[in-house]
Scaffold this motif. Structure first.
Motif, PDB file in Angstrom:
ATOM      1  N   LEU A 268     -15.450   1.450  -7.283  1.00 44.14           N
ATOM      2  CA  LEU A 268     -14.251   1.395  -6.440  1.00 44.14           C
ATOM      3  C   LEU A 268     -14.578   1.843  -5.008  1.00 44.14           C
ATOM      4  O   LEU A 268     -14.121   1.235  -4.033  1.00 44.14           O
ATOM      5  N   VAL A 269     -15.376   2.898  -4.888  1.00 44.91           N
ATOM      6  CA  VAL A 269     -15.781   3.387  -3.567  1.00 44.91           C
ATOM      7  C   VAL A 269     -16.558   2.317  -2.814  1.00 44.91           C
ATOM      8  O   VAL A 269     -16.330   2.072  -1.620  1.00 44.91           O
ATOM      9  N   ARG A 270     -17.497   1.649  -3.519  1.00 48.73           N
ATOM     10  CA  ARG A 270     -18.301   0.610  -2.868  1.00 48.73           C
ATOM     11  C   ARG A 270     -17.464  -0.610  -2.516  1.00 48.73           C
ATOM     12  O   ARG A 270     -17.617  -1.203  -1.456  1.00 48.73           O
ATOM     13  N   GLU A 271     -16.541  -0.963  -3.397  1.00 47.58           N
ATOM     14  CA  GLU A 271     -15.717  -2.155  -3.172  1.00 47.58           C
ATOM     15  C   GLU A 271     -14.786  -1.992  -1.984  1.00 47.58           C
ATOM     16  O   GLU A 271     -14.607  -2.925  -1.182  1.00 47.58           O
ATOM     17  N   LEU A 272     -14.170  -0.816  -1.861  1.00 50.56           N
ATOM     18  CA  LEU A 272     -13.141  -0.616  -0.831  1.00 50.56           C
ATOM     19  C   LEU A 272     -13.652   0.145   0.395  1.00 50.56           C
ATOM     20  O   LEU A 272     -12.891   0.322   1.360  1.00 50.56           O
ATOM     21  N   HIS A 273     -14.902   0.616   0.346  1.00 53.82           N
ATOM     22  CA  HIS A 273     -15.477   1.362   1.477  1.00 53.82           C
ATOM     23  C   HIS A 273     -14.630   2.597   1.814  1.00 53.82           C
ATOM     24  O   HIS A 273     -14.284   2.848   2.970  1.00 53.82           O
ATOM     25  N   VAL A 274     -14.281   3.351   0.782  1.00 54.39           N
ATOM     26  CA  VAL A 274     -13.504   4.580   0.960  1.00 54.39           C
ATOM     27  C   VAL A 274     -14.260   5.727   0.301  1.00 54.39           C
ATOM     28  O   VAL A 274     -15.231   5.517  -0.431  1.00 54.39           O
ATOM     29  N   HIS A 275     -13.814   6.980   0.575  1.00 55.95           N
ATOM     30  CA  HIS A 275     -14.434   8.119  -0.092  1.00 55.95           C
ATOM     31  C   HIS A 275     -13.769   8.331  -1.453  1.00 55.95           C
ATOM     32  O   HIS A 275     -12.710   7.769  -1.751  1.00 55.95           O
ATOM     33  N   TYR A 276     -14.375   9.171  -2.283  1.00 54.19           N
ATOM     34  CA  TYR A 276     -13.922   9.327  -3.666  1.00 54.19           C
ATOM     35  C   TYR A 276     -12.485   9.836  -3.768  1.00 54.19           C
ATOM     36  O   TYR A 276     -11.703   9.360  -4.597  1.00 54.19           O
ATOM     37  N   THR A 277     -12.123  10.836  -2.954  1.00 55.96           N
ATOM     38  CA  THR A 277     -10.766  11.380  -3.053  1.00 55.96           C
ATOM     39  C   THR A 277      -9.725  10.338  -2.663  1.00 55.96           C
ATOM     40  O   THR A 277      -8.624  10.320  -3.215  1.00 55.96           O
ATOM     41  N   GLY A 278     -10.054   9.477  -1.710  1.00 51.21           N
ATOM     42  CA  GLY A 278      -9.131   8.415  -1.322  1.00 51.21           C
ATOM     43  C   GLY A 278      -9.029   7.343  -2.388  1.00 51.21           C
ATOM     44  O   GLY A 278      -7.954   6.787  -2.639  1.00 51.21           O
ATOM     45  N   ALA A 279     -10.168   7.055  -3.047  1.00 46.41           N
ATOM     46  CA  ALA A 279     -10.184   6.007  -4.067  1.00 46.41           C
ATOM     47  C   ALA A 279      -9.328   6.369  -5.276  1.00 46.41           C
ATOM     48  O   ALA A 279      -8.789   5.484  -5.954  1.00 46.41           O
ATOM     49  N   GLU A 280      -9.182   7.675  -5.555  1.00 49.45           N
ATOM     50  CA  GLU A 280      -8.416   8.104  -6.727  1.00 49.45           C
ATOM     51  C   GLU A 280      -6.975   7.629  -6.702  1.00 49.45           C
ATOM     52  O   GLU A 280      -6.354   7.436  -7.746  1.00 49.45           O
ATOM     53  N   GLY A 281      -6.419   7.447  -5.498  1.00 51.98           N
ATOM     54  CA  GLY A 281      -5.015   7.084  -5.410  1.00 51.98           C
ATOM     55  C   GLY A 281      -4.750   5.600  -5.292  1.00 51.98           C
ATOM     56  O   GLY A 281      -3.598   5.167  -5.368  1.00 51.98           O
ATOM     57  N   ILE A 282      -5.794   4.790  -5.103  1.00 53.86           N
ATOM     58  CA  ILE A 282      -5.602   3.362  -4.841  1.00 53.86           C
ATOM     59  C   ILE A 282      -4.902   2.658  -6.002  1.00 53.86           C
ATOM     60  O   ILE A 282      -3.869   2.001  -5.820  1.00 53.86           O
ATOM     61  N   VAL A 283      -5.454   2.785  -7.196  1.00 57.38           N
ATOM     62  CA  VAL A 283      -4.903   2.033  -8.340  1.00 57.38           C
ATOM     63  C   VAL A 283      -3.484   2.491  -8.696  1.00 57.38           C
ATOM     64  O   VAL A 283      -2.586   1.649  -8.869  1.00 57.38           O
ATOM     65  N   PRO A 284      -3.196   3.817  -8.817  1.00 53.35           N
ATOM     66  CA  PRO A 284      -1.806   4.214  -9.089  1.00 53.35           C
ATOM     67  C   PRO A 284      -0.829   3.722  -8.023  1.00 53.35           C
ATOM     68  O   PRO A 284       0.297   3.336  -8.349  1.00 53.35           O
ATOM     69  N   ALA A 285      -1.259   3.700  -6.743  1.00 56.71           N
ATOM     70  CA  ALA A 285      -0.376   3.227  -5.673  1.00 56.71           C
ATOM     71  C   ALA A 285      -0.067   1.752  -5.834  1.00 56.71           C
ATOM     72  O   ALA A 285       1.096   1.327  -5.717  1.00 56.71           O
ATOM     73  N   LEU A 286      -1.109   0.948  -6.092  1.00 60.61           N
ATOM     74  CA  LEU A 286      -0.886  -0.494  -6.261  1.00 60.61           C
ATOM     75  C   LEU A 286      -0.070  -0.782  -7.514  1.00 60.61           C
ATOM     76  O   LEU A 286       0.793  -1.670  -7.515  1.00 60.61           O
ATOM     77  N   GLN A 287      -0.312  -0.032  -8.584  1.00 60.02           N
ATOM     78  CA  GLN A 287       0.468  -0.225  -9.810  1.00 60.02           C
ATOM     79  C   GLN A 287       1.940   0.093  -9.584  1.00 60.02           C
ATOM     80  O   GLN A 287       2.825  -0.607 -10.093  1.00 60.02           O
ATOM     81  N   THR A 288       2.217   1.144  -8.816  1.00 60.39           N
ATOM     82  CA  THR A 288       3.611   1.506  -8.550  1.00 60.39           C
ATOM     83  C   THR A 288       4.290   0.458  -7.696  1.00 60.39           C
ATOM     84  O   THR A 288       5.432   0.048  -7.967  1.00 60.39           O
ATOM     85  N   ASN A 289       3.618  -0.012  -6.644  1.00 61.40           N
ATOM     86  CA  ASN A 289       4.183  -1.074  -5.812  1.00 61.40           C
ATOM     87  C   ASN A 289       4.394  -2.358  -6.608  1.00 61.40           C
ATOM     88  O   ASN A 289       5.405  -3.044  -6.436  1.00 61.40           O
TER      89      ASN A 289
END
Length: 518
Positions: A268-289
Motif C-alpha cells: 500500500l505504501v509503494r502503491e500510493l507513495h505515502v508513509h505507513y501511518t498515512g496508509a493505515e487510514g486509506i482503506v477505512p476512509a474509502l470504505q466509509t465513503n
C-alpha cells in the motif's frame, strides 16, 4: 544586443510558518501573507506520527510518539532558521482528536517546550468551519453544485460530518462518532485474520452510515460531495478535475477500494507513495465513503481538487476566516435551535440585533476581538431556550441545554461562553465557584462579564417582548450612558428592567444607563 541574461524575478521572502500536528503526520508550511491577508505557501515538509493510532488504541499518546514529535519539531525549527523565520512568527496547531487522549495536556506541554509556542488545539467547531469553507469554495467554482441540493460528507480521523446545502446555503448539519482511525481501532484484535477484521470494519461503518442516512431521509439530494484527506489523495486516479472537483464514479471507487484492501501495508505504501501511518487510514476512509455513496444510491461522488491537509493549514493561517456569509450560517443554525425549543423568535432576533449594535458602538469600552460579536449574537438568540423546561430559573436550564447542544460553526470554548451568557442574562451575577465559570481563565471570565453586561442591557430594552423600542442611539456623557430610544413614548418598564439588571454594566464599564426619547 547584450548577451547578459535578465535577472530572474525575486521570490517573495518567507515571513511566517505554521506547524500542524495531525492524526497521522506533522506538517510544516512556510510562506508569507499577501496584501489581502491570504497565506501563500512557499515550502512544506511532512513527517509521519501515529497520533490517531495511539489515541484510539490506548486513549493516550505513547512516550515513543511524544519523543518522535519532539524530534520532528527540532528538525522543523532548524528549517525555519534556515529561512530566517523567528519562532515569534510560528503558529502551532493540533488535530481535534487530541482532546480524547487522557494525557493530551502533557503532550501539548511538550510541544510548547520544544517549539517555544503555545499550541492551539483545533476542536470540532473549528474543524466544521474549515470543512464548510472548503465546501463553499467548491460550490463557488461549480455552478451545478451551487444551484442544486448538495450533500457534503467529511470522513475525519474520529468523526464524520454532514452538511446539507440548498442552492448554496446551509440547510442542515450533523456530526457522528465514526472516523477513519476510530473505526479501524474499534475492531482491531491482534489474533484475528485480516479478512475477518475487514468484515467487522464494514459492519461498524454500516451502523453509522444507516444512522446518517436516516437523518437525511426526508431531503432531496442532487449531488454528493466527499471531502477528506484520503479520498482527495486518490481522486486524481479516478477522474480529471473540472471546476475544482473530480467526478468519481461509484463503480470506479469500489474497484479501487477492493484493490487497495487486498494489498499488504508495504504494498500500500509503494502503491500510493505515502508513509505507513498515512496508509493505515486509506482503506477505512474509502470504505466509509463508498458505503455512504451506496446507501444514498449515488452513481458518482464529487471530490474537491487539491490536498485537504494543506488547504486546512492555509485556512488556519488566513485572517478573517469567519466570513460574513459563515457568520450568518451560524446565526441561522442558532435560530433553528431556538425554534426547536420554542423560543420567542421576534424577541430573540431583536435582542440579537441590539446586542450587535451595543458590541460595535461600545468597542472602545470592552476592547474585545470581533469574533466575540458572533458569540454574543448567538447567546442573545438562545438566551431563553431554558423556558422550554420551565420559566422558573430558566437561565439555569438554558445553561444546561446549551452545554449539551452542538452549535454549527462554534468551537467548544465558544459554546461554553454562549451557555454562560445565557446563564447570566438575568440579574444573577457570576461567582467564582459557579460550574463552568470556575473552569475559565481570568481573561475568559472577564470576557464573559463584558458580554453578559451588554446582553443584559439589550434584553432589558425589550423587557416587554413587544419590540416597543424600535431603534437606539448611544450618547456617553461623563459617568452616564444615555440611550436615545425610538418607537416608545413611555419607557418606564424598560428603565425599571435596566435598573434591576444592569448593575453588572455599571461595575464593568462604569456607566449608569439612562433612557431618553430621541
Amino acid at each position: 544586443m547584450s548577451d547578459v541574461p535578465s535577472p530572474a524575478p525575486l521570490q517573495p521572502t518567507p515571513e511566517h510558518a505554521v506547524i500542524y500536528v495531525g492524526a497521522a503526520s506533522v506538517t510544516l508550511v512556510i510562506g508569507r501573507k499577501d496584501d489581502k491577508g491570504q497565506f501563500i505557501r512557499i515550502e512544506s515538509l511532512d513527517r509521519p506520527l501515529p497520533v490517531a493510532r495511539d489515541i484510539f488504541r490506548a486513549r493516550s499518546i505513547s512516550r515513543n510518539t511524544v519523543d518522535q514529535a519532539a524530534a520532528i519539531l527540532r528538525d522543523f525549527l532548524q528549517s525555519m532558521r534556515e529561512y530566517g523565520i523567528p519562532s515569534s512568527q510560528l503558529r502551532l496547531f493540533t488535530t481535534n482528536i487530541l482532546a480524547e487522549a487522557v494525557n493530551h495536556e502533557i503532550f501539548l506541554n511538550r510541544l510548547q517546550v520544544h517549539s517555544g509556542v503555545i499550541p492551539s488545539l483545533i476542536d470540532d467547531g473549528n474543524m466544521t468551519r474549515l470543512v464548510y469553507q472548503i465546501a463553499q469554495r467548491m460550490l463557488l467554482k461549480n455552478p451545478l453544485l451551487a444551484k442544486g441540493n448538495t450533500f457534503v460528507s467529511h470522513i475525519g480521523p474520529g468523526n464524520t460530518r454532514a452538511i446539507y446545502f440548498q442552492q448554496g446555503r446551509l440547510a442542515a448539519y450533523s456530526n457522528y462518532r465514526l472516523g477513519i482511525f476510530r473505526a479501524r481501532e474499534a475492531i482491531a484484535t491482534p489474533d484475528e485474520e485480516a479478512s475477518q477484521q475487514m468484515l467487522h470494519l464494514e459492519e461498524h461503518i454500516r451502523g453509522v452510515v444507516d444512522h446518517l442516512a436516516q437523518d437525511y431521509s426526508d431531503v432531496k439530494i442532487d449531488h454528493h460531495v466527499a471531502i477528506g484527506a484520503e479520498i482527495q489523495s486518490v481522486a486524481p486516479r479516478l477522474g480529471k478535475a473540472r471546476h475544482g472537483a473530480h467526478r468519481v464514479l461509484e463503480d470506479d471507487l469500489a474497484s479501487l477500494t477492493d484493490k487497495l484492501a487486498r494489498l499488504s501495508p508495504d504494498e500500500l505504501v509503494r502503491e500510493l507513495h505515502v508513509h505507513y501511518t498515512g496508509a493505515e487510514g486509506i482503506v477505512p476512509a474509502l470504505q466509509t465513503n463508498l458505503a455512504l455513496a451506496r446507501r444514498f444510491g449515488d452513481d458518482s461522488l464529487w471530490v474537491p481538487e487539491g490536498d485537504f491537509h494543506l488547504e486546512l493549514i492555509l485556512d488556519l493561517m488566513t485572517s478573517g476566516s469567519r466570513t460574513a456569509i459563515f457568520q450568518e450560517e451560524v446565526m441561522q443554525a442558532a435560530c433553528e435551535i431556538g425554534l426547536r425549543y420554542k423560543t420567542d423568535r421576534k424577541h430573540a432576533d431583536h435582542v440579537a440585533a441590539l446586542s450587535r449594535q451595543l458590541f460595535r458602538e461600545l468597542q472602545h469600552l470592552h476592547g474585545l476581538d470581533a469574533k466575540y460579536e458572533l458569540v454574543l449574537r448567538v447567546a442573545a438568540t438562545l438566551h431563553e431556550v431554558g423556558m422550554f423546561i420551565s420559566p422558573r430559573e430558566h437561565h439555569k436550564h438554558s445553561l444546561y441545554i446549551l452545554m449539551h447542544t452542538e452549535i454549527f460553526g462554534l468551537s467548544s470554548q465558544d459554546r461554553v461562553m454562549v451557555a454562560l451568557l445565557a446563564r447570566y442574562h438575568r440579574r444573577y451575577n457570576p461567582e467564582p465557584n459557579h460550574p463552568h465559570f470556575s473552569d475559565l481563565s481570568r481573561e475568559e471570565r472577564m470576557i464573559v462579564l463584558k458580554l453578559a453586561a451588554l446582553l443584559r442591557l439589550a434584553d432589558a430594552l425589550d423587557r416587554s417582548h413587544a419590540q416597543r423600542i424600535k431603534a437606539i442611539q448611544l450618547r456617553p456623557e461623563g459617568t452616564r450612558l444615555t440611550v436615545l430610544t425610538q418607537g416608545a413614548d413611555d419607557t418606564t418598564v424598560e428603565q425599571i428592567a435596566i435598573d434591576m439588571k444592569c448593575d453588572l454594566f455599571r461595575e464593568i464599564y462604569g456607566y449608569d444607563i439612562i433612557l431618553a426619547k430621541s
